[in-house]
Design a protein around this motif. Structure first.
Motif, PDB file in Angstrom:
ATOM      1  N   GLU A   5       0.828  -1.207   0.000  1.00 43.19           N
ATOM      2  CA  GLU A   5       0.000   0.000   0.000  1.00 43.19           C
ATOM      3  C   GLU A   5       0.864   1.259   0.000  1.00 43.19           C
ATOM      4  O   GLU A   5       0.522   2.262  -0.639  1.00 43.19           O
ATOM      5  N   ARG A   8       1.952   1.817  -3.430  1.00 50.14           N
ATOM      6  CA  ARG A   8       0.811   2.241  -4.266  1.00 50.14           C
ATOM      7  C   ARG A   8       0.571   3.750  -4.162  1.00 50.14           C
ATOM      8  O   ARG A   8       0.476   4.449  -5.172  1.00 50.14           O
ATOM      9  N   TRP A   9       0.447   4.255  -2.930  1.00 45.85           N
ATOM     10  CA  TRP A   9       0.101   5.670  -2.816  1.00 45.85           C
ATOM     11  C   TRP A   9       1.261   6.578  -3.242  1.00 45.85           C
ATOM     12  O   TRP A   9       1.042   7.717  -3.672  1.00 45.85           O
ATOM     13  N   LEU A  13       4.430   1.403  -7.485  1.00 50.10           N
ATOM     14  CA  LEU A  13       4.137   0.010  -7.828  1.00 50.10           C
ATOM     15  C   LEU A  13       3.823  -0.141  -9.315  1.00 50.10           C
ATOM     16  O   LEU A  13       3.081   0.647  -9.893  1.00 50.10           O
ATOM     17  N   GLU A  21       0.937  -9.873  -1.840  1.00 45.96           N
ATOM     18  CA  GLU A  21       0.532  -8.996  -0.740  1.00 45.96           C
ATOM     19  C   GLU A  21       0.041  -9.810   0.444  1.00 45.96           C
ATOM     20  O   GLU A  21       0.359  -9.502   1.602  1.00 45.96           O
ATOM     21  N   THR A 219       8.675  -2.104  -9.659  1.00 43.71           N
ATOM     22  CA  THR A 219       8.319  -0.695  -9.523  1.00 43.71           C
ATOM     23  C   THR A 219       8.366  -0.012 -10.882  1.00 43.71           C
ATOM     24  O   THR A 219       8.967  -0.504 -11.837  1.00 43.71           O
TER      25      THR A 219
END
Length: 427
Positions: A5, A8-9, A13, A21, A219
């Motif tokens: 997470e 992600r933010w 990713l 995960e 990434t």
């Protein structure tokens, strides 16, 4: 903190293997990223992966930094147009030691159960004979499987082709993953999106050779908002080594980011939390000319790479060129730091012997150097009060400069107006 997470933010990713995960959420997990020692320093292009390992450790997991002392002798062909130059063992060993020291400044190698570890794949490949490798490893991965990789297809379709040496690279990287899985319980390999094929080969090798399961995560490859390559300047790569790229140049690289890039970079390359970054975004949008994002980005990353003292020097260097810091500041700097400040500024050499005897201002600026194209133009601007040496306005065209005026016993700094600098080096 949830590692996936977090990526992600931050917009980091790219790809993640199914169930990765869920595996990470079970508890402390060991994962690794590889770094090829093709130079004796990492550069800002490596920072995404360094930050990935950093976030991985901050999330409570155990990071391994693999320095490819063996694979560095071959070079990864992934999405490259031609084969790398092969490096000799002595050069590689030197590069490995330097890179180890740089990685140690980012990762905590003494934090208990999730302490970072550094490994070198030369340690397990150095006694592995070619016959043993093709018998024990090569038989598990088919040529069809290897040929299906996009990175291999691209090279085969290009003009340069693909050597057998490079073709075997994915087997070597795959075996790295197998070795770490078997000996270090390392079940996750991470890397840039161009590494997906090599990483998946490793998971396949673990399945076929060991009957085990492993996971993959990649990434985003970082590009500038205009689509050009990140990490390059007119003078080349931006290195983490302060000798190759001075802290001032490093600081300026981040400070000169566009607004769009700064919004992305501050998420990827700093440890600032989401709330802080969003507040900086709001402040920046209200007054973009203040460059709040760029300053926060440059400060955070310069301190982490070079330390607080180097950051303060970088700020003073900027103020020296664009503010009110006096010439005596240059006495605090090394030769490399002085040259770093004046990178891109015209440089001229004068004879230190002649300077000891004294050279008048006109001759210095339009005879011994080309600060001015003619002595007449030099005299005219000096008489108008628009020329300075060492931040002191020249009173008359006949003012004399000698060795006593040298900064660090070596430099004179000339200015035409406020912004046009010239570095004069006495040799």
């Amino acid at each position: 903190m949830n590692f996936v997470e977090e990526l992600r933010w931050r917009g980091m990713l790219h790809d993640i293997m199914p169930k990765t995960e869920e595996e990470l959420n079970k508890g402390i997990t060991s994962g690794y990223i590889g770094f090829d020692p093709t130079a004796d320093s990492l550069h800002v292009g490596h920072l995404t992966q360094i930050m990935t390992l950093t976030h991985f450790q901050r999330a409570g997991h155990k990071p391994f930094a693999l320095v490819g002392g063996a694979t560095g002798m071959i070079g990864d062909p992934s999405f490259k147009s031609q084969e790398r130059n092969l490096l000799d063992e002595q050069t590689l060993n030197h590069n490995v030691e330097r890179i180890k020291a740089q990685l140690a400044s980012f990762l905590d190698f003494n934090s208990g159960a999730n302490s970072a570890e550094m490994v070198n794949n030369y340690d397990w490949f150095k006694n592995f004979s070619f016959l043993d490798f093709i018998r024990d490893v090569g038989k598990h991965i088919t040529v069809n499987y290897m040929m299906a990789k996009d990175s291999v297809k691209k090279r085969l379709e290009g003009d340069s082709g693909l050597s057998f040496t490079e073709f075997t690279y994915q087997l070597l990287q795959g075996y790295d993953f197998y070795h770490l899985w078997k000996n270090e319980n390392c079940i996750l390999q991470m890397g840039g999106s161009d590494q997906w094929g090599n990483i998946v080969t490793g998971t396949e090798m673990i399945r076929r050779m060991g009957g085990g399961s492993a996971f993959a995560l990649t990434t985003q490859l970082i590009k500038k908002a205009d689509g050009t390559k990140f990490g390059k300047t007119e003078s080349g790569a931006v290195w983490l080594d302060p000798v190759r790229t001075s802290p001032y140049q490093f600081y300026q690289f981040w400070l000169n980011s566009t607004d769009a890039d700064a919004k992305s970079y501050i998420r990827i390359f700093t440890l600032l939390d989401r709330e802080t970054i969003e507040a900086l975004d709001t402040e920046h949008d209200a007054a973009p000319h203040l460059r709040v994002l760029q300053k926060a980005l440059a400060k955070d990353i310069t301190i982490r790479v070079h330390g607080e003292a180097a950051y303060e020097k970088a700020i003073k260097s900027s103020d020296f060129l664009f503010g009110n810091v006096g010439i005596e500041f240059l006495n605090e700097l090394t030769d490399a730091e002085v040259k770093g400040i004046f990178e891109g500024v015209p440089n001229f050499n004068v004879s230190v012997t002649e300077l000891r005897e004294g050279i008048n201002a006109t001759e210095l600026l339009a005879g011994k150097t080309a600060v001015f194209p003619s002595k007449g133009e030099a005299k005219k601007m000096i008489q108008g009060g628009g020329v300075a040496v060492n931040k002191n306005k020249i009173a008359t065209p006949e003012d004399i400069f000698n060795a006593e005026n040298l900064i660090n016993g070596k430099y004179l700094v000339a200015q035409k107006g406020k912004k046009n600098y010239f570095l004069i080096i006495a040799e």
